[in-house]
Design an enzyme around this catalytic site. Sequence first.
Site, PDB file in Angstrom:
ATOM      1  N   PHE A  74     -11.624   5.744   7.623  1.00 28.23           N
ATOM      2  CA  PHE A  74     -10.583   5.507   6.611  1.00 28.23           C
ATOM      3  C   PHE A  74      -9.313   4.923   7.218  1.00 28.23           C
ATOM      4  CE2 PHE A  74     -13.175   9.038   5.203  1.00 28.23           C
ATOM      5  CZ  PHE A  74     -13.378   8.779   3.861  1.00 28.23           C
ATOM      6  N   ASN A  93      -4.957  -3.751  13.811  1.00 27.76           N
ATOM      7  CA  ASN A  93      -5.394  -2.398  13.445  1.00 27.76           C
ATOM      8  C   ASN A  93      -6.751  -2.399  12.771  1.00 27.76           C
ATOM      9  OD1 ASN A  93      -3.417   0.112  13.404  1.00 27.76           O
ATOM     10  ND2 ASN A  93      -2.203  -1.757  13.339  1.00 27.76           N
ATOM     11  N   SER A 118     -12.804  -2.546   0.286  1.00 23.24           N
ATOM     12  CA  SER A 118     -11.860  -2.655  -0.831  1.00 23.24           C
ATOM     13  C   SER A 118     -12.275  -3.754  -1.791  1.00 23.24           C
ATOM     14  CB  SER A 118     -10.485  -3.007  -0.251  1.00 23.24           C
ATOM     15  OG  SER A 118      -9.608  -3.445  -1.254  1.00 23.24           O
ATOM     16  N   TYR A 142      -4.995  -8.610   4.279  1.00 24.27           N
ATOM     17  CA  TYR A 142      -5.590  -7.280   4.111  1.00 24.27           C
ATOM     18  C   TYR A 142      -7.052  -7.411   3.666  1.00 24.27           C
ATOM     19  CZ  TYR A 142      -6.868  -2.910   1.884  1.00 24.27           C
ATOM     20  OH  TYR A 142      -7.548  -1.778   1.504  1.00 24.27           O
ATOM     21  N   LYS A 146     -10.912  -6.517   5.668  1.00 20.08           N
ATOM     22  CA  LYS A 146     -12.037  -5.724   5.141  1.00 20.08           C
ATOM     23  C   LYS A 146     -13.315  -6.570   5.133  1.00 20.08           C
ATOM     24  CE  LYS A 146      -9.715  -1.975   4.410  1.00 20.08           C
ATOM     25  NZ  LYS A 146     -10.027  -0.719   5.096  1.00 20.08           N
ATOM     26  N   ASP A 287      -1.273 -10.510  -7.137  1.00 16.66           N
ATOM     27  CA  ASP A 287      -1.942  -9.591  -8.062  1.00 16.66           C
ATOM     28  C   ASP A 287      -2.870 -10.345  -9.005  1.00 16.66           C
ATOM     29  OD1 ASP A 287      -0.933  -7.116  -7.315  1.00 16.66           O
ATOM     30  OD2 ASP A 287       0.770  -7.188  -8.700  1.00 16.66           O
TER      31      ASP A 287
HETATM   32  N1  UFG Z   1       2.400  -2.145 -10.509  1.00 18.49           N
HETATM   33  C1  UFG Z   1       3.541  -2.162 -11.280  1.00 18.49           C
HETATM   34  N2  UFG Z   1       4.602  -1.417 -10.871  1.00 18.49           N
HETATM   35  C2  UFG Z   1       4.572  -0.669  -9.730  1.00 18.49           C
HETATM   36  C3  UFG Z   1       3.407  -0.666  -8.939  1.00 18.49           C
HETATM   37  C4  UFG Z   1       2.342  -1.419  -9.360  1.00 18.49           C
HETATM   38  O1  UFG Z   1       3.597  -2.827 -12.316  1.00 18.49           O
HETATM   39  O2  UFG Z   1       5.573  -0.004  -9.416  1.00 18.49           O
HETATM   40  C5  UFG Z   1       1.236  -2.900 -10.967  1.00 18.49           C
HETATM   41  C6  UFG Z   1       0.727  -3.901  -9.960  1.00 18.49           C
HETATM   42  O3  UFG Z   1       1.413  -5.110 -10.101  1.00 18.49           O
HETATM   43  C7  UFG Z   1      -0.749  -3.959 -10.310  1.00 18.49           C
HETATM   44  C8  UFG Z   1      -1.070  -2.557 -10.818  1.00 18.49           C
HETATM   45  O4  UFG Z   1       0.171  -1.986 -11.159  1.00 18.49           O
HETATM   46  O5  UFG Z   1      -0.937  -4.859 -11.347  1.00 18.49           O
HETATM   47  C9  UFG Z   1      -1.740  -1.691  -9.779  1.00 18.49           C
HETATM   48  O6  UFG Z   1      -0.983  -1.774  -8.581  1.00 18.49           O
HETATM   49  P1  UFG Z   1      -1.231  -0.845  -7.326  1.00 18.49           P
HETATM   50  O7  UFG Z   1      -0.231  -1.245  -6.295  1.00 18.49           O
HETATM   51  O8  UFG Z   1      -1.264   0.583  -7.748  1.00 18.49           O
HETATM   52  O9  UFG Z   1      -2.696  -1.205  -6.873  1.00 18.49           O
HETATM   53  P2  UFG Z   1      -3.294  -2.640  -6.478  1.00 18.49           P
HETATM   54  O10 UFG Z   1      -4.233  -3.005  -7.584  1.00 18.49           O
HETATM   55  O11 UFG Z   1      -2.279  -3.624  -6.103  1.00 18.49           O
HETATM   56  O12 UFG Z   1      -3.988  -2.270  -5.111  1.00 18.49           O
HETATM   57  C10 UFG Z   1      -5.279  -1.776  -4.987  1.00 18.49           C
HETATM   58  C11 UFG Z   1      -5.363  -0.994  -3.677  1.00 18.49           C
HETATM   59  C12 UFG Z   1      -5.109  -1.918  -2.498  1.00 18.49           C
HETATM   60  C13 UFG Z   1      -6.056  -3.092  -2.567  1.00 18.49           C
HETATM   61  C14 UFG Z   1      -5.971  -3.785  -3.894  1.00 18.49           C
HETATM   62  C15 UFG Z   1      -7.021  -4.843  -4.024  1.00 18.49           C
HETATM   63  O13 UFG Z   1      -4.420   0.059  -3.690  1.00 18.49           O
HETATM   64  O14 UFG Z   1      -5.303  -1.199  -1.296  1.00 18.49           O
HETATM   65  O15 UFG Z   1      -6.190  -2.854  -4.957  1.00 18.49           O
HETATM   66  O16 UFG Z   1      -6.553  -5.894  -4.762  1.00 18.49           O
HETATM   67  F1  UFG Z   1      -5.750  -3.993  -1.633  1.00 18.49           F
END
Ligand code: UFG
Length: 327
Positions: A74, A93, A118, A142, A146, A287
């Site tokens: 992990f 890393n 991921s 990132y 992976k 995103d």
């Molecule tokens: N978001 C917000 N406000 C916040 C945080 C997030 O609107 O304060 C939105 C992001 O833009 C995204 C969604 O909420 O649309 C989810 O965001 P997260 O950061 O919770 O999760 P991610 O989908 O970005 O990330 C996840 C994993 C990562 C991985 C990624 C793959 O946590 O490790 O999916 O795309 F890289």
Amino acid sequence: MERILVCGGAGYIGSHMVKRLLNEGFDVTVFDSFETGHREALQEGAAVFEGTLNNPADVNGVLEMKPFDAVFHFAARIQVGESVRQPSLYYGNNVAGTLNLLQAMVARGIGRFVFSSSAAVYGTPLEIPIREDHPLVPINPYGWTKQMVEQILADFWRAYGLASVSLRYFNACGADPEGSIGESHDPETHLIPNILKSALSNSSEPVLIFGDDYPTPDGTCVRDYVHVCDLADAHLKALDSLRASPGVRAYNLGNGCGFSVKQVLEAAERVLGAKIERRIASRREGDPAFLVADSTLALKELGWRPRFTSLEEILQTALRWHRCPRY
Ligand code: UFG
């Protein structure tokens, strides 16, 4: 008693895995550098070795402790934005460190490996829900780290017979229902912890919604939220499958259900019974609009089915942790 090494066992998902393994009666050793992991997340009953995967002496040191039957990995850097700014840290890393570990495993004949991959390996999805045979074209370092480790694992199986399962997590979330361990990142970038922190703090800092002009039903990004305990469960099933049939395989782990940022906020309001302040902010770079898993392969081949299927229930477990975080 099977001996399992958990690299990153003091981190968010790793610590939930350690707890589950101990409950199941495994002999557990945690390897962690504690750069992002938490000492408070260590579980009584697990041996601990402090070290970094980038130092071969540390890797050899932990592998000398006992004849491990399998390694669960992990330990990784996980922030997409940071990976764009500091690719060297991520390749160092996540790829070079993992390669050190795999080389040392091969040298000792440890033949089973479960890898935390991921959804980021898919990049911008061409089709939703995403199946494992979707092209792997990451859109940030990132995701590339992976994908590269998955490639190394394919080659190590063919050349050295190191059997592995890569588990492609979608959005890991929630916390141990007993509340003793949970999600704590610094800085916190994930949606659910940010919502709960904002709701529980007195600062009245609104939750930022990163973009409401995506081509989704309500304009905000849709994600597939999968509970951390369900992820731990999948690892045990992956280990069973490696015992029964060694090989190299990858599985998606998601609920198969997409929720938008606004839907997550609304569910959190229902769980909290209170209004949560929010503000629309600009899009966050990198995103994708939709990320939803097709996890039928994991069901068919591993017999894995997530138990936390309700977003409210997932949020309840996260809320329990965030009301009283220990670290
Ligand atoms: N978001 C917000 N406000 C916040 C945080 C997030 O609107 O304060 C939105 C992001 O833009 C995204 C969604 O909420 O649309 C989810 O965001 P997260 O950061 O919770 O999760 P991610 O989908 O970005 O990330 C996840 C994993 C990562 C991985 C990624 C793959 O946590 O490790 O999916 O795309 F890289």
